[in-house]
Design an enzyme around this catalytic site. Structure first.
Site, PDB file in Angstrom:
ATOM      1  N   HIS A 179     -43.369  53.850  16.861  1.00  0.00           N
ATOM      2  CA  HIS A 179     -42.373  54.757  16.237  1.00  0.00           C
ATOM      3  C   HIS A 179     -41.861  55.701  17.186  1.00  0.00           C
ATOM      4  O   HIS A 179     -42.367  56.142  18.045  1.00  0.00           O
ATOM      5  CB  HIS A 179     -42.522  55.313  15.018  1.00  0.00           C
ATOM      6  CG  HIS A 179     -41.697  55.922  14.146  1.00  0.00           C
ATOM      7  ND1 HIS A 179     -41.013  57.254  14.372  1.00  0.00           N
ATOM      8  CD2 HIS A 179     -41.058  55.517  12.877  1.00  0.00           C
ATOM      9  CE1 HIS A 179     -40.197  57.475  13.441  1.00  0.00           C
ATOM     10  NE2 HIS A 179     -40.089  56.312  12.399  1.00  0.00           N
ATOM     11  N   ASP A 256     -51.253  56.770  14.289  1.00  0.00           N
ATOM     12  CA  ASP A 256     -49.800  56.921  13.336  1.00  0.00           C
ATOM     13  C   ASP A 256     -50.309  56.138  12.137  1.00  0.00           C
ATOM     14  O   ASP A 256     -50.138  54.906  12.185  1.00  0.00           O
ATOM     15  CB  ASP A 256     -48.722  56.672  14.027  1.00  0.00           C
ATOM     16  CG  ASP A 256     -47.497  56.515  12.962  1.00  0.00           C
ATOM     17  OD1 ASP A 256     -47.627  56.847  11.752  1.00  0.00           O
ATOM     18  OD2 ASP A 256     -46.598  56.038  13.429  1.00  0.00           O
ATOM     19  N   GLN A 259     -48.111  53.834   7.809  1.00  0.00           N
ATOM     20  CA  GLN A 259     -47.935  52.715   7.132  1.00  0.00           C
ATOM     21  C   GLN A 259     -49.176  51.858   6.585  1.00  0.00           C
ATOM     22  O   GLN A 259     -49.067  50.742   6.041  1.00  0.00           O
ATOM     23  CB  GLN A 259     -47.132  51.593   7.938  1.00  0.00           C
ATOM     24  CG  GLN A 259     -45.735  52.276   8.455  1.00  0.00           C
ATOM     25  CD  GLN A 259     -44.769  52.413   7.285  1.00  0.00           C
ATOM     26  OE1 GLN A 259     -44.887  51.751   6.157  1.00  0.00           O
ATOM     27  NE2 GLN A 259     -43.557  53.120   7.558  1.00  0.00           N
ATOM     28  N   LYS A 282     -44.234  58.738   1.646  1.00  0.00           N
ATOM     29  CA  LYS A 282     -44.409  57.427   1.876  1.00  0.00           C
ATOM     30  C   LYS A 282     -45.518  56.707   0.898  1.00  0.00           C
ATOM     31  O   LYS A 282     -46.022  55.579   0.971  1.00  0.00           O
ATOM     32  CB  LYS A 282     -44.972  56.701   3.311  1.00  0.00           C
ATOM     33  CG  LYS A 282     -43.664  57.031   4.345  1.00  0.00           C
ATOM     34  CD  LYS A 282     -43.942  56.410   5.554  1.00  0.00           C
ATOM     35  CE  LYS A 282     -42.912  56.810   6.722  1.00  0.00           C
ATOM     36  NZ  LYS A 282     -41.543  56.179   6.582  1.00  0.00           N
ATOM     37  N   CYS A 423     -36.328  53.362  13.799  1.00  0.00           N
ATOM     38  CA  CYS A 423     -36.821  54.398  14.735  1.00  0.00           C
ATOM     39  C   CYS A 423     -37.800  53.484  15.901  1.00  0.00           C
ATOM     40  O   CYS A 423     -38.894  54.152  16.006  1.00  0.00           O
ATOM     41  CB  CYS A 423     -37.601  55.531  14.125  1.00  0.00           C
ATOM     42  SG  CYS A 423     -36.625  56.521  13.030  1.00  0.00           S
TER      43      CYS A 423
END
Length: 468
Positions: A179, A256, A259, A282, A423
């Protein structure tokens, strides 16, 4: 619903020739209508959505949908089908109620007041931190730093740890699938420090090449920055292995997890990561807050990211001393209500069980992929389900721009997906396209949602192909 849009107002262009959205935006939009189905009684909503059928036991999606009032509405004359969960999730009643309770019942600033409202707000705010720590199995709650979002959390590491530890010719390893928030801060820091960025490309299965990553690690490697789950490819990386390789040469690992944390069990001890970031919005929580996990011994050595109130121990005219983590990194009045809302979201997810969520979403992921793969002229990016996929598909349709697809799905069918580069411009360039469409699921989605999406997509494709 079949559209009667005027073809003369459409401007089609090959996907790889123009990065700009095409001209569906220039068509006449249907008058917006938003009709909310009755949700005045939670029991009524539950009974409507949770009535047993002859098809067998209820899915997790059917069981949880009554908790999300926003899903029970019509958009543009059609039932809303929300498939944009990789961008943001919807919020259950319990989270909305937690925010309302705070603002109506004990709104006050935290940490500095001795009166009842301040004490209660402080207790709830710090309880939310403990909930996050428990949720990801951190060693202690002081390893959790609240930030505005995951982007700010990565920037915190970049400017505090990065500027203090990186030197000329040091190397930072990333993948082309990261990202922008995991690339841009390190470009800035590399320019300031003289460090070099090294990028890992994709393998034949359209997953970042882990073998190439391992080969790039050297004594010059000081940091590896990778996603846990790709927001475009739906692929998953072996974080525990990457952490082992990094630590063998003394490098740190930043993950990261935006997700992954909302969709599966994430245990920072098992993964042995040094830093991990995620966003509340999220994972059924409010916008405006995220968190950084950092190993306690690392956070203790890092200088402040921002200066001001809350992050100090003592302030004199010529110098200041700083608080211990996490307060050192939380300057100013924090997002109190948002943190409390995040805590409520964690309670909600924990009550369902992350193992249960992941198991259900794995089934949904395969169903989405196989259903979409059956549509002619569709190109799905990322690995096959047998390789492991999250419940999202980024795709393109031959000769139809993804923004036209997303616009038509919304205006004519009430289906919400995302289009653009998500992104992840470097990844899209690597794939040879400017943009893609993306359908992404969460545990409150159902196979019926996928069926509705596929039916609408076929109608969309048929509409555009009718003008060829």
């Amino acid at each position: 619903m079949r559209s009667t849009m005027d073809a003369s107002k459409l401007l089609l262009a090959p996907l790889n020739l123009s990065p700009a959205p095409l001209a569906l935006a220039a068509t006449t939009r249907k008058p917006h209508s938003l009709r909310v189905h009755s949700t005045s009684s939670s029991s009524a909503a539950v009974s409507e959505a949770a009535t047993p059928s002859s098809s067998g036991p209820l899915s997790l999606g059917r069981l949880t949908r009554p908790d999300f009032p926003i899903l029970h509405q019509e958009v543009n004359g059609s039932k809303l089908v929300y498939l944009d969960n990789a961008a943001t999730s919807q919020k259950p009643n319990s989270v909305v109620n937690a925010l309302r309770d705070y603002y109506e019942g004990y709104n006050s600033n935290v940490h500095r007041g001795i009166h009842y409202l301040s004490a209660r707000a402080t207790d709830e705010y710090e309880l939310a931190r403990k909930k996050v720590a428990t949720f990801i199995n951190a060693e202690e709650f002081k390893e959790i730093v609240f930030t505005r979002n995951a982007t700010e959390a990565i920037n915190l590491v970049a400017y505090s740890w990065g500027l203090s530890n990186l030197k000329p010719q040091d190397e930072i390893i990333l993948t082309v699938a990261e990202h922008h928030s995991a690339i841009v801060p390190w470009q800035i820091v590399a320019k300031k420090t003289g460090a070099n960025l090294k990028f890992v490309t994709l393998g034949s299965d359209e997953v970042p090449d882990v073998g190439m990553l391992k080969e790039k690690i050297s004594p010059r490697t000081k940091l590896i920055v990778v996603h846990h789950v790709s927001n475009v490819l739906a692929s998953m990386l072996p974080i525990e292995e990457i952490a082992h390789w990094a630590h063998k040469v003394g490098a740190k690992l930043l993950v990261d997890a935006c997700q992954s944390v909302p969709h599966m069990v994430v245990d920072v001890k098992d993964l042995n990561v040094d830093f991990l970031v995620a966003s509340s919005h999220k994972m059924c929580g409010p916008t405006g807050i995220g968190f950084l996990y950092g190993k306690g011994e690392l956070l203790a050595t890092m200088p402040p990211f921002l200066g001001g109130g809350e992050m100090i121990a003592d302030v004199f005219l010529d110098y200041s001393t700083y608080a211990e983590p996490p307060s050192r990194f939380e300057a100013g009045t924090p997002a109190i209500g948002e943190a409390i809302g995040l805590g409520a979201a964690i309670d909600y997810l924990s009550k369902i069980g992350m193992e249960k969520i992941h198991e259900y979403e794995t089934e949904l992921a395969s169903y989405l992929y196989e259903s979409l793969q059956s549509v002619p002229a569709v190109r799905i990016y990322g690995p096959k389900p047998s390789r492991g996929r999250a419940a999202l598909c980024s795709f393109n349709v031959e000769d139809i721009h993804p923004t036209d697809i997303a616009t038509f799905l919304d205006q004519q069918h009430g289906v919400a997906i995302r289009s653009g580069h998500h992104c992840a411009q470097p990844l899209h360039r690597h794939l040879g396209v400017n943009a893609s469409a993306r359908a992404s699921l969460y545990f409150y989605n159902t196979k019926e949602d996928v069926d509705d999406f596929i039916s609408a997509l076929k109608d969309t494709i048929g509409f555009f192909n009718s003008f060829k």
